[in-house]
Write a protein that holds these residues in place. Structure first.
Motif, PDB file in Angstrom:
ATOM      1  N   LEU A 196      34.660  35.594  43.751  1.00  0.00           N
ATOM      2  CA  LEU A 196      34.627  36.190  44.885  1.00  0.00           C
ATOM      3  C   LEU A 196      33.215  36.461  45.605  1.00  0.00           C
ATOM      4  O   LEU A 196      32.919  36.588  46.865  1.00  0.00           O
ATOM      5  CB  LEU A 196      35.279  37.648  44.727  1.00  0.00           C
ATOM      6  CG  LEU A 196      36.592  37.596  44.275  1.00  0.00           C
ATOM      7  CD1 LEU A 196      37.190  39.165  43.873  1.00  0.00           C
ATOM      8  CD2 LEU A 196      37.511  37.122  45.658  1.00  0.00           C
ATOM      9  N   ASP A 197      32.170  36.878  44.480  1.00  0.00           N
ATOM     10  CA  ASP A 197      30.610  36.884  44.958  1.00  0.00           C
ATOM     11  C   ASP A 197      30.356  35.920  45.788  1.00  0.00           C
ATOM     12  O   ASP A 197      29.606  35.968  46.894  1.00  0.00           O
ATOM     13  CB  ASP A 197      29.870  37.064  43.768  1.00  0.00           C
ATOM     14  CG  ASP A 197      29.996  38.465  43.302  1.00  0.00           C
ATOM     15  OD1 ASP A 197      30.531  39.392  44.123  1.00  0.00           O
ATOM     16  OD2 ASP A 197      29.630  38.786  42.384  1.00  0.00           O
ATOM     17  N   VAL A 198      30.678  34.375  45.405  1.00  0.00           N
ATOM     18  CA  VAL A 198      30.124  33.403  46.118  1.00  0.00           C
ATOM     19  C   VAL A 198      31.014  32.973  47.550  1.00  0.00           C
ATOM     20  O   VAL A 198      30.430  32.850  48.695  1.00  0.00           O
ATOM     21  CB  VAL A 198      30.673  31.937  45.202  1.00  0.00           C
ATOM     22  CG1 VAL A 198      30.296  30.753  46.038  1.00  0.00           C
ATOM     23  CG2 VAL A 198      29.747  31.970  44.136  1.00  0.00           C
ATOM     24  N   LEU A 199      32.105  33.555  47.433  1.00  0.00           N
ATOM     25  CA  LEU A 199      33.183  33.220  48.613  1.00  0.00           C
ATOM     26  C   LEU A 199      32.548  34.410  49.675  1.00  0.00           C
ATOM     27  O   LEU A 199      32.853  34.244  50.939  1.00  0.00           O
ATOM     28  CB  LEU A 199      34.431  33.349  48.401  1.00  0.00           C
ATOM     29  CG  LEU A 199      35.086  32.192  47.558  1.00  0.00           C
ATOM     30  CD1 LEU A 199      36.555  32.284  47.301  1.00  0.00           C
ATOM     31  CD2 LEU A 199      34.953  30.890  47.977  1.00  0.00           C
ATOM     32  N   ASN A 200      32.402  35.538  49.293  1.00  0.00           N
ATOM     33  CA  ASN A 200      32.202  36.558  50.226  1.00  0.00           C
ATOM     34  C   ASN A 200      33.283  36.969  51.192  1.00  0.00           C
ATOM     35  O   ASN A 200      33.155  36.709  52.412  1.00  0.00           O
ATOM     36  CB  ASN A 200      30.709  36.558  50.895  1.00  0.00           C
ATOM     37  CG  ASN A 200      30.539  37.813  51.730  1.00  0.00           C
ATOM     38  OD1 ASN A 200      30.807  38.987  51.438  1.00  0.00           O
ATOM     39  ND2 ASN A 200      29.689  37.708  52.685  1.00  0.00           N
ATOM     40  N   PRO A 201      34.414  37.219  50.723  1.00  0.00           N
ATOM     41  CA  PRO A 201      35.713  37.351  51.480  1.00  0.00           C
ATOM     42  C   PRO A 201      35.587  38.353  52.692  1.00  0.00           C
ATOM     43  O   PRO A 201      34.325  39.049  52.672  1.00  0.00           O
ATOM     44  CB  PRO A 201      36.722  37.920  50.513  1.00  0.00           C
ATOM     45  CG  PRO A 201      36.214  37.801  49.286  1.00  0.00           C
ATOM     46  CD  PRO A 201      34.879  37.822  49.426  1.00  0.00           C
ATOM     47  N   ASN A 202      36.366  38.149  53.798  1.00  0.00           N
ATOM     48  CA  ASN A 202      36.136  39.039  54.979  1.00  0.00           C
ATOM     49  C   ASN A 202      36.720  40.333  54.945  1.00  0.00           C
ATOM     50  O   ASN A 202      36.747  41.116  55.944  1.00  0.00           O
ATOM     51  CB  ASN A 202      36.673  38.115  56.089  1.00  0.00           C
ATOM     52  CG  ASN A 202      38.134  37.921  55.800  1.00  0.00           C
ATOM     53  OD1 ASN A 202      38.754  37.965  55.009  1.00  0.00           O
ATOM     54  ND2 ASN A 202      38.797  37.215  57.130  1.00  0.00           N
ATOM     55  N   LYS A 203      37.197  40.569  53.595  1.00  0.00           N
ATOM     56  CA  LYS A 203      37.880  41.961  53.573  1.00  0.00           C
ATOM     57  C   LYS A 203      37.777  42.212  51.986  1.00  0.00           C
ATOM     58  O   LYS A 203      37.430  41.360  51.177  1.00  0.00           O
ATOM     59  CB  LYS A 203      39.536  42.148  53.803  1.00  0.00           C
ATOM     60  CG  LYS A 203      40.272  41.203  53.309  1.00  0.00           C
ATOM     61  CD  LYS A 203      41.588  41.539  53.942  1.00  0.00           C
ATOM     62  CE  LYS A 203      42.073  40.902  55.344  1.00  0.00           C
ATOM     63  NZ  LYS A 203      43.181  41.229  55.663  1.00  0.00           N
ATOM     64  N   PRO A 204      37.379  43.502  51.561  1.00  0.00           N
ATOM     65  CA  PRO A 204      37.111  43.867  50.245  1.00  0.00           C
ATOM     66  C   PRO A 204      38.374  43.315  49.493  1.00  0.00           C
ATOM     67  O   PRO A 204      39.666  43.316  49.522  1.00  0.00           O
ATOM     68  CB  PRO A 204      37.315  45.361  50.206  1.00  0.00           C
ATOM     69  CG  PRO A 204      37.020  45.864  51.663  1.00  0.00           C
ATOM     70  CD  PRO A 204      37.705  44.641  52.405  1.00  0.00           C
ATOM     71  N   CYS A 205      37.891  42.606  48.192  1.00  0.00           N
ATOM     72  CA  CYS A 205      38.711  42.092  47.375  1.00  0.00           C
ATOM     73  C   CYS A 205      38.383  42.235  45.905  1.00  0.00           C
ATOM     74  O   CYS A 205      37.224  41.980  45.653  1.00  0.00           O
ATOM     75  CB  CYS A 205      39.098  40.412  47.419  1.00  0.00           C
ATOM     76  SG  CYS A 205      39.666  39.752  48.916  1.00  0.00           S
ATOM     77  N   THR A 206      39.203  42.500  44.873  1.00  0.00           N
ATOM     78  CA  THR A 206      38.920  42.642  43.704  1.00  0.00           C
ATOM     79  C   THR A 206      39.388  41.640  42.644  1.00  0.00           C
ATOM     80  O   THR A 206      39.186  41.467  41.540  1.00  0.00           O
ATOM     81  CB  THR A 206      39.296  44.222  42.989  1.00  0.00           C
ATOM     82  OG1 THR A 206      40.649  44.228  43.362  1.00  0.00           O
ATOM     83  CG2 THR A 206      38.360  45.301  43.839  1.00  0.00           C
ATOM     84  N   HIS A 207      40.760  40.917  43.337  1.00  0.00           N
ATOM     85  CA  HIS A 207      41.285  39.727  42.439  1.00  0.00           C
ATOM     86  C   HIS A 207      41.202  38.644  43.363  1.00  0.00           C
ATOM     87  O   HIS A 207      41.393  38.660  44.682  1.00  0.00           O
ATOM     88  CB  HIS A 207      42.669  40.234  41.983  1.00  0.00           C
ATOM     89  CG  HIS A 207      42.599  41.577  41.063  1.00  0.00           C
ATOM     90  ND1 HIS A 207      42.214  41.174  39.696  1.00  0.00           N
ATOM     91  CD2 HIS A 207      43.019  42.878  41.149  1.00  0.00           C
ATOM     92  CE1 HIS A 207      42.408  42.346  39.202  1.00  0.00           C
ATOM     93  NE2 HIS A 207      42.437  43.406  39.719  1.00  0.00           N
ATOM     94  N   LEU A 208      41.493  37.704  42.759  1.00  0.00           N
ATOM     95  CA  LEU A 208      41.502  36.213  43.305  1.00  0.00           C
ATOM     96  C   LEU A 208      42.960  36.207  44.320  1.00  0.00           C
ATOM     97  O   LEU A 208      43.058  35.444  45.334  1.00  0.00           O
ATOM     98  CB  LEU A 208      41.572  35.029  42.302  1.00  0.00           C
ATOM     99  CG  LEU A 208      40.157  34.847  41.988  1.00  0.00           C
ATOM    100  CD1 LEU A 208      40.179  33.831  40.799  1.00  0.00           C
ATOM    101  CD2 LEU A 208      38.992  34.677  42.887  1.00  0.00           C
ATOM    102  N   TYR A 209      43.984  36.787  43.812  1.00  0.00           N
ATOM    103  CA  TYR A 209      45.343  36.747  44.411  1.00  0.00           C
ATOM    104  C   TYR A 209      44.966  37.237  45.872  1.00  0.00           C
ATOM    105  O   TYR A 209      46.007  37.005  46.553  1.00  0.00           O
ATOM    106  CB  TYR A 209      46.474  37.177  43.591  1.00  0.00           C
ATOM    107  CG  TYR A 209      46.290  38.871  43.195  1.00  0.00           C
ATOM    108  CD1 TYR A 209      46.567  39.969  44.203  1.00  0.00           C
ATOM    109  CD2 TYR A 209      45.926  39.174  41.833  1.00  0.00           C
ATOM    110  CE1 TYR A 209      46.615  41.083  44.003  1.00  0.00           C
ATOM    111  CE2 TYR A 209      46.047  40.603  41.583  1.00  0.00           C
ATOM    112  CZ  TYR A 209      46.204  41.384  42.693  1.00  0.00           C
ATOM    113  OH  TYR A 209      46.104  42.773  42.313  1.00  0.00           O
TER     114      TYR A 209
END
Length: 727
Positions: free
Chosen positions: A608-621
């Motif tokens: 997740l740190d590498v991807l830096n999602p466009n909304k907060p995420c704590t899990h890959l799902y």
């Protein structure tokens, strides 16, 4: 962190119900970036010691079949030797006699005690790890696919633009310099001038006659031509003074066809075109030689044993040679065929529709770090050319090859199970013709489902399209014998059917996965793969073995982790009356969600740190791409409705059956395969976002930052990016 690019890839757009295709498979989209497990090969741990800051141990895994399972057993030594000596050739042995020796489930000693080979389990786990860890996409064919269509789609227009008015003809023959095509003139001849039956057989299966009274395939003829030389005015099967000699060429029969061809003998000074050996190899590829060609050009026609096998060109054709049509583009021979509108290879191979950033050999993803790798000579030369390495590494260098740190045993039956077979006798499963990757409307990202806007393998990439991603099959719930067996009559000489000895649902196996010197993130990756961390109220299954398109091979894994204390293991030989193993406690059950989340936390955080999602995420799902993977792993899944429409309105989802060709050709209008989100709500919809946005006005790039590369970026911008990355 190395300088890498987060790609903004084309997005697939799900079609309307009337343009929706059905299939028992679907795709997990390509990753937007490769997440590397280490920055360089030098960071991988050595294999000659245990590292105090790494984890070593094993997983005890119980595998329970949820749908019928089959993994074929190879020939015994005796069967193999008989085959090698030609004692079991197909023409001497009926289908039933062949298959009865090979329906066994894989076993090592006793056919009644099935074994799941560790290699199959390893492959299942590695392929899933490549998806969930955003690994490289490299298992894609480099062969150019073939196509032929004149419909009103974009690919039909593309085919006509390359072929119409550009096809030439000649005779292919062998010389001391290799194969050449001697260019010749061709003329069309009306069938009513041929005076006889041209084909044998019925309907689309009929093929040209080879013998008997003419007309027949490659019959010698003498003709006079029209003023423009394009048509035959008169034709004779016996020599006529002053008439031109030629060869009658009969191509496939199609509705409303009225003409065949005459290839005129070439002049002594006619142009000769060299035919590269690789082009001939492609001509003889299984993807190019159709069943019709095999029937139309048998091994013993026009002379006995003149071809290596049915459908091939003659081995050493006498003058003037094999008549062929061919295409030259930019002065270079592109391809050849037996009909004027022959099957043409795309310029691009499927691998070329995977962006280079997703398949660089220097990037070491989680799958390679855990299961090992060996760089090919071509990969090493490519790395040297791009100055990633200064010279080819020597044997033993981790940049060249690295051994696995994960070892999977065979899975054996849990004791005290007796009734394990789905049927007392082997069953003959259904044969369902699967669309090949040539079905670009299924295998490529389609931003629009309109026929005129469909993207094909020579569409601009990555600006317009890329390959869909990782192919996986839908789970279809519990399958019975009736769901699997062939209901049509099977002839004794069938070459398309086989036999399975199936294990029924509910049978348990056990195996171990040993690991050495894993980081906390790497251990977490294996834990996630064994127990997919998704919706807590849903169950997820893996897939294994043959018959996945029939819903076979669904298995449930339950794993317990045991870590080894190496100091304890080697400080004493015994632990009381037992051997000292270094294992303490009862292990950590991954079925406990709190335990699983704790073990996978570092792995998920890294991705997740590498991807830096466009909304907060704590899990890959919570990522849309991983949510699509989980959708395809949901149990019981989505059973097909065999006689239902392609889109099941009452369930508001596409069907999972193969589309039909008989009765109604459902492929005719090229419906588009939707992505897994068409099957219901996903566990997340977050997508990666870049930390630096592309702008042609400036280059403000810092070491360690990720870069987005827009598909529509100019060539000059791309050059600047590439120059920065290389420096």
């Amino acid at each position: 962190m190395s300088k890498r690019v987060i790609l903004n890839l084309p997005k697939h757009r799900n079609p309307e119900p009337n343009r929706t295709a059905s299939a028992p498979y679907n795709f997990v989209p390509l990753p937007e970036i490769v997440v590397t497990a280490v920055n360089s090969a030098d960071e991988l741990p050595d294999h000659d010691r245990y590292h105090h800051n790494k984890y070593t141990g094993y997983f005890d895994v119980t595998l329970t079949t949820r749908s019928p399972l089959y993994i074929r057993c190879p020939f015994t030594l005796e069967e193999f030797l008989r085959q090698e000596q030609g004692e079991d050739e197909r023409r001497y042995t009926s289908f039933r006699q062949q298959a009865k020796n090979t329906p066994h489930f894989f076993y090592t000693r006793d056919p009644g005690q099935p074994v799941i080979p560790g290699s199959s389990l390893r492959g299942m786990l590695r392929s899933l790890l490549e998806i969930v860890s955003y690994g490289k996409v490299q298992w894609v064919t480099e062969k150019q696919l073939f196509f032929r269509t004149v419909d009103n789609t974009a690919v039909g227009q593309y085919y006509r633009s390359r072929m119409t008015g550009k096809i030439e003809a000649g005779f292919l023959r062998r010389t001391a310099r290799g194969y050449v095509i001697k260019v010749c003139q061709i003329a069309r001849v009306h069938r009513d001038r041929l005076n006889g039956r041209l084909y044998i057989g019925q309907g689309p299966n009929q093929t040209p006659r080879w013998n008997g009274e003419p007309p027949h395939q490659w019959a010698r003829v003498w003709v006079t031509l029209s003023n423009n030389g394009k048509f035959v005015k008169e034709l004779s099967y016996t020599e006529r003074s002053g008439w031109q000699e030629g060869v009658l060429v009969i191509t496939g029969d199609v509705p409303r066809k009225k003409k065949e061809f005459v290839f005129l003998w070439p002049d002594v000074n006619s142009e000769e075109i060299h035919v590269p050996e690789k082009l001939l190899e492609r001509f003889h590829d299984d993807d190019q030689i159709t069943q019709w060609q095999e029937r139309a050009f048998p091994k013993d026609e026009p002379d006995k044993n003149c071809r290596e096998r049915n459908g091939m060109l003659r081995k050493n054709p006498p003058d003037p040679g094999d008549p062929v049509f061919f295409l030259r583009e930019d002065g270079k021979l592109t391809f050849l065929g037996r009909a004027q509108m022959f099957r043409l290879p795309y310029v691009n191979s499927p691998l070329m529709l995977v962006p280079e950033e997703l398949r660089r050999p220097e990037d070491i993803d989680y799958a390679e770090a855990l299961f090992g790798f060996a760089r090919t000579r071509e990969e090493l030369e490519d790395m040297k050319r791009r100055r990633v390495i200064q010279k080819i590494p020597k044997q033993g260098d981790k940049k060249r090859a690295y051994a696995s740190r994960v070892f999977v045993t065979d899975a054996v039956l849990v004791e005290d199970q007796t009734d394990i077979w789905l049927s007392d006798r082997p069953v003959v499963p259904k044969i369902l013709a699967s669309p090949k990757p040539t079905a670009f409307q299924h295998y490529l990202v389609q931003p629009s489902s309109e026929k005129s806007e469909l993207k094909h393998y020579d569409s601009k990439t990555p600006e317009e399209t890329v390959i869909r991603g990782h192919k996986r099959y839908w789970l279809q719930g519990e399958r019975t014998v009736e769901d699997i067996i062939e209901t049509n009559e099977v002839s004794n000489n069938s070459t398309q059917h086989t036999q399975f000895k199936l294990i029924k649902p509910g049978v348990r196996f056990k195996f171990r996965i040993y690991f050495e010197n894993l980081s906390k993130r790497e251990l977490g990756a294996i834990c996630w793969v064994l127990h997919p961390l998704g919706d807590p109220v849903k169950e997820y299954c893996h897939q294994l073995g043959m018959g996945k398109h029939l819903g076979m091979g669904a298995v449930k894994l339950e794993a317990t982790l045991y870590l080894t204390d190496r100091n304890m293991r080697y400080s004493s030989l015994f632990d009381g009356d037992n051997w000292q193993t270094g294992i303490s406690g009862s292990g950590q059950a991954l079925s406990d969600r709190a335990t699983l989340e704790q073990l996978t936390r570092d792995f998920e955080k890294h991705v997740l740190d590498v991807l830096n999602p466009n909304k907060p995420c704590t899990h890959l799902y919570e990522l849309k791409r991983i949510a699509m993977l989980l959708k395809m792993m949901e149990w019981p899944g989505y059973p097909p409705v065999p006689d239902g429409p392609r889109f099941l309105v009452h369930e508001n989802r596409p069907n999972t059956r193969y589309m039909r060709i008989q009765r109604e050709n459902e492929y005719r209008h090229r419906p588009v395969l939707p992505d897994p989100s068409a099957f219901g709500c996903l566990t997340g919809d977050a997508e990666p976002t870049p930390s630096v946005t592309s702008s042609e006005s400036s280059l403000n790039l810092e070491e360690g930052k990720e870069v987005i590369l827009e598909p529509h970026a100019s060539a000059e911008w791309r050059k600047q990016i590439e120059k920065w990355l290389q420096n």
